[in-house]
Design a protein around this motif. Structure first.
Motif, PDB file in Angstrom:
ATOM      1  N   ALA A  16      -0.651  -2.557  -3.010  1.00 27.17           N
ATOM      2  CA  ALA A  16      -1.033  -1.272  -2.427  1.00 27.17           C
ATOM      3  C   ALA A  16      -0.857  -0.153  -3.462  1.00 27.17           C
ATOM      4  CB  ALA A  16      -0.198  -0.982  -1.185  1.00 27.17           C
ATOM      5  N   ILE A  17       0.218  -0.254  -4.252  1.00 26.66           N
ATOM      6  CA  ILE A  17       0.444   0.738  -5.319  1.00 26.66           C
ATOM      7  C   ILE A  17      -0.692   0.667  -6.341  1.00 26.66           C
ATOM      8  CG2 ILE A  17       2.012   1.495  -7.152  1.00 26.66           C
ATOM      9  CD1 ILE A  17       3.625   1.636  -4.739  1.00 26.66           C
ATOM     10  N   TYR A  18      -1.019  -0.579  -6.783  1.00 24.86           N
ATOM     11  CA  TYR A  18      -2.114  -0.728  -7.748  1.00 24.86           C
ATOM     12  C   TYR A  18      -3.398  -0.146  -7.163  1.00 24.86           C
ATOM     13  CZ  TYR A  18       1.041  -4.137  -9.914  1.00 24.86           C
ATOM     14  OH  TYR A  18       2.114  -4.763 -10.484  1.00 24.86           O
ATOM     15  N   GLY A  19      -3.562  -0.334  -5.869  1.00 20.82           N
ATOM     16  CA  GLY A  19      -4.743   0.198  -5.191  1.00 20.82           C
ATOM     17  C   GLY A  19      -4.805   1.718  -5.295  1.00 20.82           C
ATOM     18  N   LEU A  20      -3.658   2.373  -5.117  1.00 19.33           N
ATOM     19  CA  LEU A  20      -3.630   3.837  -5.236  1.00 19.33           C
ATOM     20  C   LEU A  20      -4.009   4.269  -6.649  1.00 19.33           C
ATOM     21  CD1 LEU A  20      -0.399   4.816  -3.243  1.00 19.33           C
ATOM     22  CD2 LEU A  20      -2.766   5.321  -2.628  1.00 19.33           C
ATOM     23  N   VAL A  21      -3.477   3.543  -7.643  1.00 18.65           N
ATOM     24  CA  VAL A  21      -3.815   3.867  -9.033  1.00 18.65           C
ATOM     25  C   VAL A  21      -5.306   3.634  -9.255  1.00 18.65           C
ATOM     26  CG1 VAL A  21      -3.257   3.431 -11.447  1.00 18.65           C
ATOM     27  CG2 VAL A  21      -1.502   3.112  -9.705  1.00 18.65           C
ATOM     28  N   ALA A  22      -5.810   2.521  -8.684  1.00 17.96           N
ATOM     29  CA  ALA A  22      -7.223   2.177  -8.855  1.00 17.96           C
ATOM     30  C   ALA A  22      -8.132   3.239  -8.240  1.00 17.96           C
ATOM     31  CB  ALA A  22      -7.504   0.816  -8.223  1.00 17.96           C
ATOM     32  N   LYS A 223      -2.948  -2.237 -14.655  1.00 13.73           N
ATOM     33  CA  LYS A 223      -3.038  -3.009 -13.414  1.00 13.73           C
ATOM     34  C   LYS A 223      -3.942  -2.291 -12.420  1.00 13.73           C
ATOM     35  CE  LYS A 223       1.253  -5.263 -14.364  1.00 13.73           C
ATOM     36  NZ  LYS A 223       2.665  -5.465 -14.032  1.00 13.73           N
ATOM     37  N   GLY A 224      -3.837  -0.962 -12.398  1.00 16.41           N
ATOM     38  CA  GLY A 224      -4.740  -0.192 -11.548  1.00 16.41           C
ATOM     39  C   GLY A 224      -6.180  -0.391 -11.970  1.00 16.41           C
ATOM     40  N   PHE A 225      -6.389  -0.451 -13.292  1.00 11.08           N
ATOM     41  CA  PHE A 225      -7.754  -0.666 -13.785  1.00 11.08           C
ATOM     42  C   PHE A 225      -8.251  -2.048 -13.372  1.00 11.08           C
ATOM     43  CE2 PHE A 225     -10.762  -2.198 -16.971  1.00 11.08           C
ATOM     44  CZ  PHE A 225     -11.734  -1.222 -16.865  1.00 11.08           C
ATOM     45  N   ALA A 226      -7.365  -3.055 -13.480  1.00 10.27           N
ATOM     46  CA  ALA A 226      -7.733  -4.407 -13.056  1.00 10.27           C
ATOM     47  C   ALA A 226      -8.192  -4.376 -11.606  1.00 10.27           C
ATOM     48  CB  ALA A 226      -6.548  -5.362 -13.223  1.00 10.27           C
ATOM     49  N   GLY A 231     -12.799  -4.446  -7.780  1.00 13.68           N
ATOM     50  CA  GLY A 231     -13.557  -3.789  -6.716  1.00 13.68           C
ATOM     51  C   GLY A 231     -14.885  -3.217  -7.168  1.00 13.68           C
ATOM     52  N   GLY A 232     -15.212  -3.333  -8.447  1.00 16.07           N
ATOM     53  CA  GLY A 232     -16.515  -2.871  -8.900  1.00 16.07           C
ATOM     54  C   GLY A 232     -16.534  -1.473  -9.470  1.00 16.07           C
ATOM     55  N   LEU A 233     -15.405  -0.839  -9.601  1.00 18.18           N
ATOM     56  CA  LEU A 233     -15.224   0.433 -10.312  1.00 18.18           C
ATOM     57  C   LEU A 233     -15.763   1.666  -9.603  1.00 18.18           C
ATOM     58  CD1 LEU A 233     -13.670   1.019 -12.829  1.00 18.18           C
ATOM     59  CD2 LEU A 233     -15.719   0.745 -14.175  1.00 18.18           C
ATOM     60  N   SER A 234     -16.756   1.515  -8.717  1.00 23.37           N
ATOM     61  CA  SER A 234     -17.289   2.743  -8.132  1.00 23.37           C
ATOM     62  C   SER A 234     -17.015   2.856  -6.637  1.00 23.37           C
ATOM     63  CB  SER A 234     -18.782   2.864  -8.420  1.00 23.37           C
ATOM     64  OG  SER A 234     -19.420   1.661  -8.085  1.00 23.37           O
ATOM     65  N   GLY A 242      -9.070  -4.457  -4.151  1.00 19.09           N
ATOM     66  CA  GLY A 242      -8.813  -5.035  -5.469  1.00 19.09           C
ATOM     67  C   GLY A 242      -7.340  -4.950  -5.824  1.00 19.09           C
ATOM     68  N   GLY A 243      -6.715  -3.840  -5.454  1.00 18.94           N
ATOM     69  CA  GLY A 243      -5.276  -3.673  -5.694  1.00 18.94           C
ATOM     70  C   GLY A 243      -4.474  -4.756  -5.003  1.00 18.94           C
ATOM     71  N   LEU A 244      -4.808  -5.006  -3.743  1.00 17.07           N
ATOM     72  CA  LEU A 244      -4.090  -6.048  -3.003  1.00 17.07           C
ATOM     73  C   LEU A 244      -4.293  -7.408  -3.675  1.00 17.07           C
ATOM     74  CD1 LEU A 244      -4.803  -5.031   0.705  1.00 17.07           C
ATOM     75  CD2 LEU A 244      -2.820  -4.500  -0.713  1.00 17.07           C
TER      76      LEU A 244
END
Lengths: 290, 317
Positions: A16-22, A223-226, A231-234, A242-244
């Protein structure tokens, strides 16, 4: 089974954290088609600012919004003073400037604050809550709750506010948006502020779980970028998913394979996605760019 | 107005100037300390001349070149220390491994937009760094490992003077190779990319193949410099493969000037020497390198050498 559930809980929490960064990556990518390599530093600023504001005697309830405001201000300053002047310069220029900003902010944090690791008490008690033979901490619940609230908030923002709609319009076609009277430059500034605020929020939530220091930004940013490219970036919501995905993969690798190499998982995911499906697992295939 | 443009100094003349400077320099350098700095400048310059081919000519950016540098350094170290391979053979093995890795890695990614290579190389660099830190039995982990001396067919290279000449010679050869690449069909294809990628693609230029070729060559330069570094320092730590080290290389290229080969050498001279001269530098190195990257891009996009050259040419009318 309990073991698997325990890894799953850990994975979903950091995921979920990575998701926020993403989310921050997708917001800026949508507005400018650029990757902000300083995104991880906002995560660091969120955690470090909260720790030091609380050390100065302010309660958590004040420290958190203050830290988010600081990060957002840094994000806006980054846009105004570094990104905006070179916007026409192309991809390499944008990367150089945001990498420079990333290193600069890291250096600034090590000078203004310090080079030590800092912990923060969980928001509400450290008593683990049993669940089907595994346990979940109250901090995990905070992370999941806040992330869900952010997702809902963004949905409302994009659907029902003028600014949100203007951001979507800019993402689809900046030139057309400009012609329709949307100030694209303002939208970009808001995007940097919002991306910074969301990154900072992630950084604050994760500090009671894994501590913070001036140098945590690179790994969290990557990791957020991953998560974002899975998730396809946009697509913001695909980025959260993607974060999950990245978080769970990392937790499973740490649990069942090797904890020494858990940090490599996100990077292996980046490489696999780029090799096999560069438009992201959820993305739509576009015409090949040259 | 009809005078020939000066900014295309004949390549051979520039190379002669470089050789003369390198030949005269030992007469001026007062002691070992300065020789040591000069050698480290030379090693960074070798990496950055290669990296500039990627950044200045292929329009891509690598944030993982320290990974290739570190991999070269550690392959040389472990093969000579643990398996007692001759240093030259270990160095060549390093080149083969790094070259293959760069090729397998770059081929699919270089068909995508620029920031994908940046992120992917950043990730690759970090994986290499993690491996070097974790495989303690092989690499000594974060504490590093000692490296046997360099020897070429039984002739041991020791002393700062011998090392200076070796590094200077390698730098000249790498610079010459870089210029040859720029002048070759590959270089011309790449420059056409800079002006219009779609037009280049339309004229039948296989963009991805050229970019991959340049990327692999630059990785080889980094590996070579890494191997030499390891033997010269006689000790390696994973810091050499660190993300910040990659950023240092990028900063050298940016400050010296994108697409300016001599700029990269001058950039290396400035940024490698500066921390040695200014002792306060260490506490603020992140801050300073970050500021240099941003300020150069905002105020002097072309970097030192092309900017000075343009000013010089402009004054003459």
């Amino acid at each position: 089974m309990a073991e698997f559930l325990q890894f799953l809980i850990a994975g979903v929490t950091v995921g979920a954290i990575y998701g926020l960064v993403a989310l921050g990556f997708t917001i800026i990518y949508n507005a400018s088609h650029a990757i902000n390599f300083a995104q991880g530093e906002f995560v660091m600023i969120g955690g470090m600012a909260t720790v030091f504001i609380m050390a100065a005697g302010l309660p958590l309830l004040l420290a958190v919004p203050l830290a988010i405001v600081i990060a957002a201000a840094v994000g806006i300053a980054l846009y105004k003073f570094a990104v905006a002047p070179v916007r026409a310069g192309g991809v390499v220029t944008m990367i150089i400037v945001t990498v420079g900003a990333s290193i600069f902010l890291r250096g600034l944090a090590s000078v203004v604050w310090d080079r030590n690791y800092h912990y923060m008490a969980p928001f509400s008690g450290s008593e683990p809550i049993p669940i089907f033979g595994a346990t979940i901490t109250s901090q995990s619940l905070w992370v999941l709750g806040v992330t869900a609230a952010v997702a809902l908030g963004l949905l409302i923002f994009y659907r029902y506010t003028r600014t949100g709609k203007a951001m979507l319009a800019t993402a689809y076609n900046p030139d057309a948006a400009q012609l329709m009277g949307i100030n694209v430059s303002t939208i970009l500034m808001i995007s940097f502020g919002l991306a910074a605020a969301l990154g900072a929020l992630g950084g604050i939530l994760v500090t009671p779980i894994s501590s913070t220091s001036f140098g945590v930004g690179v790994a969290l940013g990557l990791k957020g970028f991953a998560a974002a490219i899975v998730g396809g970036l946009s697509n913001s919501f695909a980025a959260l998913a993607g974060g999950l995905f990245v978080g769970i993969a990392e937790a499973m690798a740490a649990g069942y394979l090797s904890s020494a190499y858990k940090d490599a998982v996100a990077f292996v995911i980046i490489l696999l996605v780029l090799f096999v499906r560069p438009q992201g697992l959820a993305g739509v295939r576009r015409a090949e760019r040259v | 107005m009809t005078a020939p443009r000066r900014d295309n100094l004949p390549r051979s003349l520039g190379l002669v100037v470089l050789v003369v400077i390198l030949a005269v320099l030992p007469l001026i350098l007062p002691n070992r300390f300065y020789f040591d700095i000069a050698i480290n400048i030379g090693l960074s310059a070798i990496v950055c001349v290669g990296l500039n081919l990627v950044m200045g000519f292929a329009g891509q950016i690598s944030l993982g070149h320290a990974g290739f540098f570190g991999l070269g350094a550690y392959l040389s170290s472990t093969l000579t220390a643990h398996l007692e391979w001759p240093p030259v053979l270990a160095l060549l093995a390093g080149l083969v491994v790094v070259g293959l890795l760069a090729f397998i890695f770059a081929w699919p990614i270089l068909r995508l937009e620029g920031h994908y290579l940046a992120m992917a190389t950043l990730g690759l660099g970090i994986i290499i760094s993690i491996i070097l830190n974790q495989e303690v039995e092989l690499t000594g982990g974060p504490d590093g490992m000692p490296v046997p001396p360099m020897s070429v067919f039984g002739w041991v290279i020791e002393g700062e003077t011998a090392w200076y000449w070796l590094v200077a010679a390698v730098l000249v050869v790498c610079t010459w190779l870089a210029f040859n690449m720029i002048e070759s069909p590959v270089g011309r294809a790449l420059r056409s990319l800079g002006s219009s990628p779609p037009a280049a693609a339309m004229s039948g230029i296989n963009i991805a193949r050229y970019k991959t070729f340049v990327f692999v060559v630059s990785a080889l330069f980094a590996s070579l410099a890494g191997s030499l570094f390891a033997h010269h320092a006689a000790f390696v730590t994973p810091v050499e493969a660190d993300f910040f080290k990659s950023v240092e290389f990028v900063t050298i290229v940016v400050l010296g000037g994108l697409a300016s080969i001599y700029g990269s050498i001058i950039g290396a001279a400035v940024l490698v020497a500066l921390p040695q001269v200014l002792t306060v530098f260490h506490d603020y190195e992140h801050l300073i390198f970050g500021a240099i990257l941003i300020l150069t891009m905002v105020f002097m996009r072309k970097g030192i050498v092309p900017t000075l050259r343009a000013r010089f040419a402009g004054k003459r009318g």
